[in-house]
Design a protein around this motif. Sequence first.
Motif, mmCIF file in Angstrom:
data_model
loop_
_atom_site.group_PDB
_atom_site.id
_atom_site.type_symbol
_atom_site.label_atom_id
_atom_site.label_comp_id
_atom_site.label_asym_id
_atom_site.label_seq_id
_atom_site.Cartn_x
_atom_site.Cartn_y
_atom_site.Cartn_z
ATOM 1 N N ALA A 1 17.318 3.457 -5.653
ATOM 2 C CA ALA A 1 16.439 4.612 -5.058
ATOM 3 C C ALA A 1 17.371 5.812 -4.886
ATOM 4 C CB ALA A 1 15.660 4.070 -4.169
ATOM 5 N N THR A 2 18.470 5.456 -4.073
ATOM 6 C CA THR A 2 19.532 6.387 -3.753
ATOM 7 C C THR A 2 20.024 6.957 -4.746
ATOM 8 O OG1 THR A 2 21.120 4.844 -3.206
ATOM 9 C CG2 THR A 2 19.679 5.655 -1.314
ATOM 10 N N SER A 3 20.617 6.153 -5.811
ATOM 11 C CA SER A 3 21.165 6.747 -6.801
ATOM 12 C C SER A 3 20.311 7.796 -7.832
ATOM 13 C CB SER A 3 21.813 5.441 -7.822
ATOM 14 O OG SER A 3 22.213 6.081 -9.070
ATOM 15 N N MET A 4 18.973 7.346 -7.993
ATOM 16 C CA MET A 4 18.240 8.227 -8.676
ATOM 17 C C MET A 4 17.976 9.430 -8.002
ATOM 18 S SD MET A 4 15.378 5.672 -10.624
ATOM 19 C CE MET A 4 14.922 4.758 -9.006
ATOM 20 N N GLY B 1 20.052 10.975 -6.084
ATOM 21 C CA GLY B 1 21.424 11.826 -5.821
ATOM 22 C C GLY B 1 21.826 11.890 -4.364
ATOM 23 N N ASP B 2 22.924 12.779 -4.183
ATOM 24 C CA ASP B 2 23.666 12.921 -2.855
ATOM 25 C C ASP B 2 22.649 13.631 -2.016
ATOM 26 O OD1 ASP B 2 25.595 11.393 -3.742
ATOM 27 O OD2 ASP B 2 27.005 13.049 -4.064
ATOM 28 N N ASP B 3 22.096 14.687 -2.599
ATOM 29 C CA ASP B 3 21.229 15.409 -1.760
ATOM 30 C C ASP B 3 19.856 14.784 -1.182
ATOM 31 O OD1 ASP B 3 23.030 17.577 -2.139
ATOM 32 O OD2 ASP B 3 21.847 18.640 -3.714
ATOM 33 N N GLY B 4 19.350 13.983 -2.131
ATOM 34 C CA GLY B 4 18.337 13.312 -1.740
ATOM 35 C C GLY B 4 18.498 12.068 -0.923
ATOM 36 N N ARG B 5 19.517 11.559 -0.687
ATOM 37 C CA ARG B 5 20.015 9.966 0.005
ATOM 38 C C ARG B 5 19.266 10.094 1.439
ATOM 39 N NH1 ARG B 5 25.398 10.401 0.297
ATOM 40 N NH2 ARG B 5 25.585 9.592 -1.896
ATOM 41 N N PHE B 6 19.493 11.041 2.114
ATOM 42 C CA PHE B 6 18.999 10.778 3.557
ATOM 43 C C PHE B 6 17.366 10.642 3.596
ATOM 44 C CE2 PHE B 6 17.924 11.566 7.880
ATOM 45 C CZ PHE B 6 18.997 11.114 8.594
ATOM 46 N N ALA B 7 16.643 11.481 2.611
ATOM 47 C CA ALA B 7 15.266 11.474 2.495
ATOM 48 C C ALA B 7 14.743 10.006 1.942
ATOM 49 C CB ALA B 7 14.790 12.628 1.418
ATOM 50 N N VAL B 8 15.497 9.646 0.679
ATOM 51 C CA VAL B 8 15.247 8.505 0.288
ATOM 52 C C VAL B 8 15.391 7.079 1.066
ATOM 53 C CG1 VAL B 8 15.746 6.858 -1.553
ATOM 54 C CG2 VAL B 8 15.218 8.997 -2.107
ATOM 55 N N ASN B 9 16.213 7.377 1.787
ATOM 56 C CA ASN B 9 16.615 6.189 2.923
ATOM 57 C C ASN B 9 15.474 6.330 3.856
ATOM 58 O OD1 ASN B 9 18.838 4.628 2.267
ATOM 59 N ND2 ASN B 9 20.220 6.275 2.768
ATOM 60 N N LEU C 1 8.476 2.869 17.010
ATOM 61 C CA LEU C 1 8.742 4.275 17.192
ATOM 62 C C LEU C 1 10.249 4.616 17.252
ATOM 63 C CD1 LEU C 1 7.865 7.120 17.215
ATOM 64 C CD2 LEU C 1 7.451 7.159 19.792
ATOM 65 N N VAL C 2 10.813 3.740 18.305
ATOM 66 C CA VAL C 2 12.058 4.241 18.554
ATOM 67 C C VAL C 2 12.975 3.190 17.568
ATOM 68 C CG1 VAL C 2 13.949 3.061 20.345
ATOM 69 C CG2 VAL C 2 11.869 4.226 21.146
ATOM 70 N N TRP C 3 12.577 2.027 17.207
ATOM 71 C CA TRP C 3 13.258 1.254 15.917
ATOM 72 C C TRP C 3 13.702 2.020 14.713
ATOM 73 C CZ3 TRP C 3 10.628 -1.361 12.340
ATOM 74 C CH2 TRP C 3 11.578 -2.227 11.532
ATOM 75 N N ALA C 4 12.463 2.337 14.484
ATOM 76 C CA ALA C 4 12.229 2.669 12.939
ATOM 77 C C ALA C 4 13.364 3.644 12.493
ATOM 78 C CB ALA C 4 10.963 3.589 12.695
ATOM 79 N N PRO C 5 14.005 4.671 13.065
ATOM 80 C CA PRO C 5 14.957 5.408 12.540
ATOM 81 C C PRO C 5 16.354 4.749 12.059
ATOM 82 C CG PRO C 5 13.818 6.497 13.996
ATOM 83 C CD PRO C 5 13.353 5.076 14.259
ATOM 84 N N PHE C 6 16.419 3.580 12.945
ATOM 85 C CA PHE C 6 17.734 3.192 12.935
ATOM 86 C C PHE C 6 18.500 2.621 11.696
ATOM 87 C CE2 PHE C 6 20.658 -0.559 13.834
ATOM 88 C CZ PHE C 6 21.797 -0.113 14.564
ATOM 89 N N THR C 7 17.702 2.019 10.688
ATOM 90 C CA THR C 7 18.141 1.550 9.467
ATOM 91 C C THR C 7 18.500 2.599 8.397
ATOM 92 O OG1 THR C 7 17.341 -0.752 9.706
ATOM 93 C CG2 THR C 7 17.669 0.309 7.458
ATOM 94 N N PRO C 8 17.514 3.786 8.352
ATOM 95 C CA PRO C 8 17.906 4.746 7.385
ATOM 96 C C PRO C 8 19.210 5.680 7.918
ATOM 97 C CG PRO C 8 15.716 5.033 8.604
ATOM 98 C CD PRO C 8 16.194 3.541 8.856
ATOM 99 N N VAL C 9 19.017 6.002 9.288
ATOM 100 C CA VAL C 9 20.272 6.566 9.787
ATOM 101 C C VAL C 9 21.607 5.921 9.404
ATOM 102 C CG1 VAL C 9 21.237 7.579 11.813
ATOM 103 C CG2 VAL C 9 18.691 8.011 11.467
ATOM 104 N N ALA C 10 21.394 4.575 9.951
ATOM 105 C CA ALA C 10 22.936 3.900 9.848
ATOM 106 C C ALA C 10 23.292 3.785 8.261
ATOM 107 C CB ALA C 10 22.371 2.419 10.245
ATOM 108 N N TYR C 11 22.374 3.495 7.210
ATOM 109 C CA TYR C 11 22.721 3.345 5.915
ATOM 110 C C TYR C 11 23.277 4.937 5.370
ATOM 111 C CZ TYR C 11 21.357 -1.219 4.731
ATOM 112 O OH TYR C 11 21.625 -2.644 4.599
#
Length: 395
Positions: A126-129, A131-139, A316-326
């Motif tokens: 997903a993140t490869s398709m 690209g770099d600009d869309g990585r944060f959004a896809v995560n 609500l608190v937990w959800a951003p942890f994984t996408p932000v970390a990756y």
Amino acid sequence: MLRHRGVAGLLAGDLLAGAGTGMLLVAMPVQTLAIHGDVPRAVAIGLVAAAPFVLSTVLASVIGLGRAGVFPRTLLIADCVLRAATFTTLGVLAVTDRLTLPVLIGGLLVGSLFRLAGSSGRRLLATSMAGDDGRFAVNGLLGLNTSVALYVVGPVLGGIVVASAGAGVALLADAAGALVLLAAVLVFVPRMRADGDAVRRPPMGESGWRILRRRPVAARLLVVVFFFNFFYMPIEVALPLYVRGSLDAGASALGLLWGALGAGAFVGAALVNQLRNLPQRHVLIAIVGLWALCPITLAVTGDLTVAMIVFGLGGLVWAPFTPVAYSFVQSGLEPAEHQPVVTLWTTGATVAAPLGLLAGGPLVELAGVTGGLVLSGVLTLLLVPIAAAAVLGRR
């Protein structure tokens, strides 16, 4: 990102498959409690919950520590095929009242062989398709999928299905979800890309471990994530018993509780993209501290409505942890480094699950449901200063 046909198709398949898996959050404890026999209830729930991670951790570790790349698409396809076959078999046995605890554990051990490798492969694709600009959004979208399917739609449907038709039907639903994801991968994800990015097999190179050694902040963050997940796992053991005991309710209430977590996580995941300009290290530390309050508060209430509110705020608190970390980890990698590092990182973060579940069973059995929840929260609170020292230290 949803305008990209490949990304949209893969995310849609992942969403539907996640709903099937989310049903297992309700179905598995109910099925386990029906067949646990002489094995203590908390220990049996812990063993069943840990089984999918054992062999999958070994395989993912080999991939992450090795130098030879494997097609992420191939790993995800293998996971879908094996999962569909396994859960169809387990579902049929459950429906016909022939499923035993050893067979269930053995099926989960084998059927989840590609679970972690497939999960990291899905993120890489997903993140490869995108690209770099869309990585944060896809995560963020992957986290949103998890919130909606795994913790909202899945558990609510699971509670209804288990209460009306039995846990075996929910196992069959998860097999159907794996087939949906398989179709999405075959249709929407290209076999190879000409530009040599992470969609195709990476070239021979360094192992994920050597790459992480050059990036000490990412390595230290992995340790924090490991213990964050480890201290969480007793909650999954305690929750079914908490619903039956403290709340005096059944499968539907368990589904509603997981659904509340998912509803909160849906809002948190939807706001992930708004966090991209904040200091990501500080965000991660804040999440660890705020989540720790959730199981402690949960332990002192015996009302379903209050428990749902608490779990919803926790989501609500937990959800951003994984996408932000990756996103934080991937932002510092070269294209050829993504698969070994992401696979190893996923494995290191997820291996906490079976260990935490195996420890959580005896812990809840000895400390009780309330004691187990409180201990989970207190240990997570003690992780906050360690996390601050780990990720705010020298780059």
